[in-house]
Scaffold this motif. Structure first.
Motif, PDB file in Angstrom:
ATOM      1  N   GLY A 100       0.840  -1.198   0.000  1.00 52.03           N
ATOM      2  CA  GLY A 100       0.000   0.000   0.000  1.00 52.03           C
ATOM      3  C   GLY A 100       0.871   1.242   0.000  1.00 52.03           C
ATOM      4  O   GLY A 100       1.822   1.336   0.777  1.00 52.03           O
ATOM      5  N   ILE A 142       0.462   4.363   1.018  1.00 51.88           N
ATOM      6  CA  ILE A 142       0.577   5.220   2.202  1.00 51.88           C
ATOM      7  C   ILE A 142       1.409   4.529   3.289  1.00 51.88           C
ATOM      8  O   ILE A 142       2.341   5.118   3.849  1.00 51.88           O
ATOM      9  CB  ILE A 142      -0.828   5.580   2.739  1.00 51.88           C
ATOM     10  CG1 ILE A 142      -1.690   6.186   1.620  1.00 51.88           C
ATOM     11  CG2 ILE A 142      -0.700   6.529   3.924  1.00 51.88           C
ATOM     12  CD1 ILE A 142      -1.086   7.380   0.920  1.00 51.88           C
ATOM     13  N   GLY A 143       1.092   3.265   3.566  1.00 51.28           N
ATOM     14  CA  GLY A 143       1.837   2.542   4.598  1.00 51.28           C
ATOM     15  C   GLY A 143       3.304   2.379   4.225  1.00 51.28           C
ATOM     16  O   GLY A 143       4.189   2.440   5.090  1.00 51.28           O
ATOM     17  N   ARG A 177      -7.225   2.670   7.315  1.00 51.39           N
ATOM     18  CA  ARG A 177      -6.002   1.877   7.470  1.00 51.39           C
ATOM     19  C   ARG A 177      -4.968   2.445   6.507  1.00 51.39           C
ATOM     20  O   ARG A 177      -5.314   3.216   5.610  1.00 51.39           O
ATOM     21  CB  ARG A 177      -6.260   0.397   7.156  1.00 51.39           C
ATOM     22  CG  ARG A 177      -6.658   0.194   5.705  1.00 51.39           C
ATOM     23  CD  ARG A 177      -6.709  -1.251   5.299  1.00 51.39           C
ATOM     24  NE  ARG A 177      -6.753  -1.290   3.831  1.00 51.39           N
ATOM     25  CZ  ARG A 177      -6.913  -2.389   3.129  1.00 51.39           C
ATOM     26  NH1 ARG A 177      -7.029  -3.552   3.730  1.00 51.39           N
ATOM     27  NH2 ARG A 177      -6.932  -2.335   1.817  1.00 51.39           N
ATOM     28  N   ARG A 178      -3.719   2.076   6.665  1.00 50.05           N
ATOM     29  CA  ARG A 178      -2.665   2.668   5.843  1.00 50.05           C
ATOM     30  C   ARG A 178      -1.987   1.648   4.940  1.00 50.05           C
ATOM     31  O   ARG A 178      -1.274   1.997   4.018  1.00 50.05           O
ATOM     32  CB  ARG A 178      -1.636   3.366   6.732  1.00 50.05           C
ATOM     33  CG  ARG A 178      -2.286   4.473   7.572  1.00 50.05           C
ATOM     34  CD  ARG A 178      -1.321   5.145   8.499  1.00 50.05           C
ATOM     35  NE  ARG A 178      -0.417   6.080   7.849  1.00 50.05           N
ATOM     36  CZ  ARG A 178      -0.731   7.336   7.546  1.00 50.05           C
ATOM     37  NH1 ARG A 178      -1.930   7.821   7.795  1.00 50.05           N
ATOM     38  NH2 ARG A 178       0.167   8.122   6.981  1.00 50.05           N
ATOM     39  N   SER A 179      -2.193   0.362   5.242  1.00 44.57           N
ATOM     40  CA  SER A 179      -1.538  -0.641   4.410  1.00 44.57           C
ATOM     41  C   SER A 179      -2.283  -1.959   4.491  1.00 44.57           C
ATOM     42  O   SER A 179      -3.175  -2.146   5.327  1.00 44.57           O
ATOM     43  CB  SER A 179      -0.078  -0.844   4.838  1.00 44.57           C
ATOM     44  OG  SER A 179      -0.031  -1.346   6.149  1.00 44.57           O
ATOM     45  N   TYR A 180      -1.869  -2.870   3.595  1.00 42.44           N
ATOM     46  CA  TYR A 180      -2.429  -4.211   3.524  1.00 42.44           C
ATOM     47  C   TYR A 180      -1.345  -5.152   4.002  1.00 42.44           C
ATOM     48  O   TYR A 180      -0.242  -5.173   3.445  1.00 42.44           O
ATOM     49  CB  TYR A 180      -2.811  -4.521   2.071  1.00 42.44           C
ATOM     50  CG  TYR A 180      -3.330  -5.915   1.837  1.00 42.44           C
ATOM     51  CD1 TYR A 180      -4.602  -6.275   2.266  1.00 42.44           C
ATOM     52  CD2 TYR A 180      -2.550  -6.860   1.191  1.00 42.44           C
ATOM     53  CE1 TYR A 180      -5.089  -7.548   2.046  1.00 42.44           C
ATOM     54  CE2 TYR A 180      -3.036  -8.143   0.969  1.00 42.44           C
ATOM     55  CZ  TYR A 180      -4.298  -8.480   1.396  1.00 42.44           C
ATOM     56  OH  TYR A 180      -4.772  -9.749   1.191  1.00 42.44           O
ATOM     57  N   THR A 203      -4.077   2.345  -0.311  1.00 44.20           N
ATOM     58  CA  THR A 203      -3.627   1.544   0.838  1.00 44.20           C
ATOM     59  C   THR A 203      -3.762   0.044   0.586  1.00 44.20           C
ATOM     60  O   THR A 203      -3.550  -0.757   1.488  1.00 44.20           O
ATOM     61  CB  THR A 203      -4.453   1.885   2.098  1.00 44.20           C
ATOM     62  OG1 THR A 203      -5.830   1.557   1.849  1.00 44.20           O
ATOM     63  CG2 THR A 203      -4.343   3.357   2.462  1.00 44.20           C
ATOM     64  N   LEU A 224      -8.098   8.144   6.566  1.00 45.92           N
ATOM     65  CA  LEU A 224      -7.733   6.784   6.147  1.00 45.92           C
ATOM     66  C   LEU A 224      -7.959   5.803   7.294  1.00 45.92           C
ATOM     67  O   LEU A 224      -7.325   5.911   8.344  1.00 45.92           O
ATOM     68  CB  LEU A 224      -6.258   6.742   5.723  1.00 45.92           C
ATOM     69  CG  LEU A 224      -5.885   7.639   4.537  1.00 45.92           C
ATOM     70  CD1 LEU A 224      -4.378   7.687   4.377  1.00 45.92           C
ATOM     71  CD2 LEU A 224      -6.551   7.164   3.261  1.00 45.92           C
TER      72      LEU A 224
END
Lengths: 326, 326
Positions: free
Chosen positions: A218, A220-221, A318-321, A262, A316
């Motif tokens: 993602g 952002i993460g 969440r920021r990542s997967y 993300t 957001l």
């Protein structure tokens, strides 16, 4: 299946072996470096149900396993220099499936100028796991790190963001993207199954980037990680992030854009480029035939990545997967 | 379990990281070679139910995964130079299990002077798969191959043969070995779970062996591979093959000896040593504290390994144990 490990290797894997692999008939391979060269080493493991769907085509599974590693190599500014692969196949795998798997690897080896150096295959009760350790070469001291970015550096990404995440959602039958033309659906699913490592961009990254990484979990993460390593912060202008043309309209919805930013499975390069190197970076990228887009900049405030849309911070969830969540 | 990939890496894997690994905070590691050095690269994957039993202790699983790779490095005459590890954990693994797994690695890193360079962890539905790519360094051109053996060379093995196979049979409750003292049972099971890579023998192998490999799939079948690569044959004197003292009596039975000679999981070194280097090989092995035993010799007749007992050919139903049969 009826074939043993040794025949399997001889028939399907040996044709993939390159210089230093001794036709896969020894216990180890040899890697040599030229004077002033260093070896970049990276590894990613992919598994059914985590990085690909169990009924994805065999050749796309193999290509994804290789490509996610080539993406890491490119993001460090390195040139591919072979790979080691270990595979746990389900014991009931069919020989034709393995032939397709190896055909995918052969095609990608040609496209990205790399070679199989060695590895191992085992049979397990169920599931499919492919682990690749990929090598790249760089002039000594020139590997591009996650650290090294400085406030004022421009943030760039290659290609388009969110295509892989969109493809996965389509495969899973989720409806967040609304109706899409069949060609767009196929293209996005293709991007999820077979990402496009930016090998051709490695030279520009090495010549111009102060810090870089590949975007796999993602945007952002992953940007969070780059700024944490670099001891600074970043501002990302969400409207500048390049998207697939067929997703631009639906991404006007903040929740859709957030999902694309993300969602992971991009395998694009995120690079910080000092202002004085920006023109050269764009020139070298264009010469390499890789689109790069400025999406923001690094800022002083340590550890924070602010995502702005229309000048206002995006919310957001969440920021990542996290592929690896256990 | 409740911990994500990033915390998992920070808490348990980062303390294992060595020079060139950037504390596991980058996408890749760096390996450097001195002038005139080459890198030996090898990989083995181990899985629950194939190379270890699912309820084996976590630290022994980790140590076996690392040691089977260190064994390959040693058999090529190379000095350990780090490793890359990818692990597919079952999603319900407990944090304490991972702590034990990493404790085993930390102990072995100290014992064999190596370090973690990078890798990947993922969570899968069930099963446990560990893939390690191990590196070693040799002076350029001095990696010892499977090819290179010549008629007249003496065949040596390190340590004892059949202990790992015996340990597995004990764990599986098989009765072929008859009653054994409890201490012997524990020792043999220990040899299956935690093999002993002959890292200290690497220098002698490099200095003296014309060909070498590690014995992982059974002494006889692996010797078949060495002579096939070397374009010659071999005679093995079965009564000379070193065995665990508690197996000597039961191995008077041909079928038991055959099981030990073809059972795999030895991780000893099989080396061909020219007659003129034999004395030096024995001296260097003794100095390294590793027992080596002459078990036969290479002969002209290409491709054939004859196993003699009391001067007569042994009848072997199989020649190796195929971990990878799919």
């Amino acid at each position: 299946m009826a074939i043993g490990e040794f025949d399997l290797i001889r028939r399907y894997f040996r044709p993939l072996a390159g210089e230093g692999a001794f036709d896969l008939t020894d216990d180890a391979a040899i890697l040599q470096l030229g004077p002033g060269e260093e070896l970049v080493v990276t590894a990613d493991m992919v598994a059914a149900g985590v990085h690909f769907l169990p009924d994805d085509p065999a050749d796309t599974i193999a290509r994804k396993a290789l490509r996610v590693n080539l993406s890491d190599v490119a993001s460090k500014g390195a040139k591919p220099a072979g790979y080691i692969m270990t595979v746990a196949f389900p014991r009931d795998v069919e020989e034709g499936w393995i032939a397709e798997f190896c055909r995918g690897l052969a095609e990608d080896q040609r496209e990205f100028d790399t070679r199989l150096l060695g590895g191992d295959t085992i049979g397990i009760a169920s599931g499919l796991t492919v682990s690749i350790t990929a090598f790249g070469k760089v002039p000594a001291g020139e590997m591009v790190h996650r650290f090294g970015g400085r406030p004022g550096d421009r943030l760039y990404v290659s290609g388009e963001i969110g295509c892989g995440a969109a493809g996965l959602r389509l495969l899973l039958g989720e409806t967040i993207l609304g109706p899409l033309p069949p060609a767009a659906r196929q293209r996005l699913i293709g991007r999820y199954r077979v990402p496009q490592p930016r090998t051709a961009l490695a030279e520009a990254v090495r010549a111009c980037a102060s810090a870089a990484m590949d975007v796999s979990d993602g945007l952002i993460g992953d940007c969070d990680k780059l700024v944490a390593a670099s001891g600074c912060g970043a501002v990302i202008h969400a409207d500048s992030v390049p998207l697939d043309p067929d997703l631009v309209t639906v991404a006007k919805d903040d929740s859709v854009l957030a999902a694309l930013l993300t969602g992971g499975d991009d395998y694009e390069i995120l690079a910080a480029v000092p202002p004085e190197d920006e023109e050269r970076f764009r020139f070298m990228a264009a010469r390499a035939g890789i689109a790069v887009t400025r999406i923001g900049e690094l800022v002083e405030e340590a550890g924070a990545v602010e995502v702005l849309r229309g000048g206002r911070p995006m919310d957001l969830a969440r920021r990542s997967y996290d592929h690896g969540r256990t």
